[in-house]
Design an enzyme around this catalytic site. Sequence first.
Site, PDB file in Angstrom:
ATOM      1  N   HIS A  12      -7.340  -1.173   5.729  1.00  0.00           N
ATOM      2  CA  HIS A  12      -6.337  -0.233   6.244  1.00  0.00           C
ATOM      3  C   HIS A  12      -6.237   0.963   5.291  1.00  0.00           C
ATOM      4  O   HIS A  12      -6.285   2.119   5.710  1.00  0.00           O
ATOM      5  CB  HIS A  12      -5.010  -0.965   6.384  1.00  0.00           C
ATOM      6  CG  HIS A  12      -3.874  -0.118   6.844  1.00  0.00           C
ATOM      7  ND1 HIS A  12      -3.793   0.387   8.118  1.00  0.00           N
ATOM      8  CD2 HIS A  12      -2.760   0.309   6.202  1.00  0.00           C
ATOM      9  CE1 HIS A  12      -2.673   1.088   8.229  1.00  0.00           C
ATOM     10  NE2 HIS A  12      -2.041   1.068   7.088  1.00  0.00           N
ATOM     11  N   ASP A  39      -0.029  -4.067   6.203  1.00  0.00           N
ATOM     12  CA  ASP A  39      -0.692  -3.625   7.430  1.00  0.00           C
ATOM     13  C   ASP A  39      -2.140  -4.124   7.504  1.00  0.00           C
ATOM     14  O   ASP A  39      -2.995  -3.471   8.106  1.00  0.00           O
ATOM     15  CB  ASP A  39      -0.688  -2.087   7.512  1.00  0.00           C
ATOM     16  CG  ASP A  39       0.703  -1.522   7.766  1.00  0.00           C
ATOM     17  OD1 ASP A  39       1.653  -2.305   7.943  1.00  0.00           O
ATOM     18  OD2 ASP A  39       0.833  -0.279   7.768  1.00  0.00           O
ATOM     19  N   ASP A  81       5.770   4.563   5.175  1.00  0.00           N
ATOM     20  CA  ASP A  81       6.636   3.573   5.828  1.00  0.00           C
ATOM     21  C   ASP A  81       6.655   2.240   5.076  1.00  0.00           C
ATOM     22  O   ASP A  81       7.197   1.247   5.561  1.00  0.00           O
ATOM     23  CB  ASP A  81       6.249   3.385   7.306  1.00  0.00           C
ATOM     24  CG  ASP A  81       4.844   2.851   7.491  1.00  0.00           C
ATOM     25  OD1 ASP A  81       3.923   3.344   6.822  1.00  0.00           O
ATOM     26  OD2 ASP A  81       4.672   1.919   8.308  1.00  0.00           O
ATOM     27  N   HIS A  82       6.068   2.247   3.865  1.00  0.00           N
ATOM     28  CA  HIS A  82       6.109   1.068   2.992  1.00  0.00           C
ATOM     29  C   HIS A  82       6.673   1.398   1.615  1.00  0.00           C
ATOM     30  O   HIS A  82       6.958   0.492   0.837  1.00  0.00           O
ATOM     31  CB  HIS A  82       4.707   0.461   2.854  1.00  0.00           C
ATOM     32  CG  HIS A  82       4.135   0.068   4.190  1.00  0.00           C
ATOM     33  ND1 HIS A  82       4.059  -1.226   4.610  1.00  0.00           N
ATOM     34  CD2 HIS A  82       3.678   0.829   5.233  1.00  0.00           C
ATOM     35  CE1 HIS A  82       3.561  -1.267   5.850  1.00  0.00           C
ATOM     36  NE2 HIS A  82       3.325  -0.027   6.240  1.00  0.00           N
ATOM     37  N   HIS A 121       1.362   3.925   2.001  1.00  0.00           N
ATOM     38  CA  HIS A 121       1.888   4.666   3.154  1.00  0.00           C
ATOM     39  C   HIS A 121       3.422   4.796   3.092  1.00  0.00           C
ATOM     40  O   HIS A 121       4.118   3.893   2.651  1.00  0.00           O
ATOM     41  CB  HIS A 121       1.463   3.998   4.466  1.00  0.00           C
ATOM     42  CG  HIS A 121       0.017   4.251   4.809  1.00  0.00           C
ATOM     43  ND1 HIS A 121      -0.708   3.448   5.652  1.00  0.00           N
ATOM     44  CD2 HIS A 121      -0.820   5.249   4.402  1.00  0.00           C
ATOM     45  CE1 HIS A 121      -1.942   3.920   5.764  1.00  0.00           C
ATOM     46  NE2 HIS A 121      -2.031   5.014   5.015  1.00  0.00           N
ATOM     47  N   HIS A 138       0.848  -1.196   0.000  1.00  0.00           N
ATOM     48  CA  HIS A 138       0.000   0.000   0.000  1.00  0.00           C
ATOM     49  C   HIS A 138       0.877   1.237   0.000  1.00  0.00           C
ATOM     50  O   HIS A 138       2.096   1.146   0.096  1.00  0.00           O
ATOM     51  CB  HIS A 138      -1.003  -0.006   1.156  1.00  0.00           C
ATOM     52  CG  HIS A 138      -0.417   0.064   2.531  1.00  0.00           C
ATOM     53  ND1 HIS A 138       0.381  -0.922   3.054  1.00  0.00           N
ATOM     54  CD2 HIS A 138      -0.512   1.010   3.504  1.00  0.00           C
ATOM     55  CE1 HIS A 138       0.741  -0.593   4.294  1.00  0.00           C
ATOM     56  NE2 HIS A 138       0.215   0.582   4.583  1.00  0.00           N
ATOM     57  N   HIS A 162       4.863  -4.974  10.451  1.00  0.00           N
ATOM     58  CA  HIS A 162       5.236  -4.352  11.736  1.00  0.00           C
ATOM     59  C   HIS A 162       5.363  -5.393  12.844  1.00  0.00           C
ATOM     60  O   HIS A 162       4.649  -6.406  12.838  1.00  0.00           O
ATOM     61  CB  HIS A 162       4.184  -3.318  12.176  1.00  0.00           C
ATOM     62  CG  HIS A 162       4.118  -2.101  11.309  1.00  0.00           C
ATOM     63  ND1 HIS A 162       4.917  -0.992  11.518  1.00  0.00           N
ATOM     64  CD2 HIS A 162       3.356  -1.814  10.234  1.00  0.00           C
ATOM     65  CE1 HIS A 162       4.630  -0.076  10.599  1.00  0.00           C
ATOM     66  NE2 HIS A 162       3.690  -0.549   9.804  1.00  0.00           N
TER      67      HIS A 162
HETATM   68 FE    FE Z   1       2.773   0.588   8.149  1.00  0.00          FE
HETATM   69 ZN    ZN Z   2       0.102   1.514   6.609  1.00  0.00          ZN
END
Ligand code: FE
Ligand code: ZN
Length: 262
Positions: free
Chosen positions: A120, A137, A66-67, A64, A62, A175
């Site tokens: 998410h 996530d 942090d990905h 975001h 996805h 995570h």
């Molecule tokens: Fe994440």
């Molecule tokens: Zn995420």
Amino acid sequence: MWTYQHQHFLVHQLPVLNDNYIYIIQDRHSPVVCVVDPALASPVIEVCAQLNIKPTHILNTHHHWDHTDGNKELVQTYQSKVVANLADASRIPHISQAIAADSQFQIGSLNIRSMDVPGHTLGHIAFVIDDALFCGDTLFGGGCGRLFEGSFAQMWQSLQKLALLDDNTKVYCAHEYTLPNLRFARDVDAGNKKLKQRIKDDTQTRMKQQPTIPSSIGLEKATNPFLRPLNAAFIQAYNLENKINLNAPEVFTHLRERKNTW
Ligand code: FE
Ligand code: ZN
């Protein structure tokens, strides 16, 4: 870094930032190397230099940051192809191979299935390669992602799809949230013996500074409160305990709302 052996590939697990995992999938039969959800580029570049491999592909679950924040530098360094959901193409930096959310494709010798798992985010997808699930996530150890864009019904449906995978499927989520998730699980599923055992095991694992991930679909079905509504006995006990009378999707919603303020 930790490395896991699968029949046709290796999975290298890199802990980055506070609690993220980046996965590097190394094909055993070709030079193909897929990096799943690079939050950062530098640790990937370092590890790939050590292993003498080059990321040919990036798989994003996805959009975001942090990905995906590592996409740019990896593309510049290795000309890696970025594989992600066509429906989310406008939000995935440097996307070059847009795929349908539910699709099947091959990279090197890897047979990859993507699964549409909104909740998410609306464009969230998961990747399944043989007995390995990369679910970003959506599903976590003992938990599930927050609903930033999707509805409770969408997330419940997505989790049910993942629960249909074979029990032995390894769950490589993005995570390390397992221990806090399991503390919530204990509060809402107190009578669960497998959950008690998992809390013991995973607490020890974390004390040794090792990852609790990958877990497995079987373990998640038995201990993850967001998959437990699949079990009729759990629903009955949960209703009784909380003096409510809800069906499976409603119990899921009840749990997800409860965790938000827990
Ligand atoms: Fe994440
Ligand atoms: Zn995420």
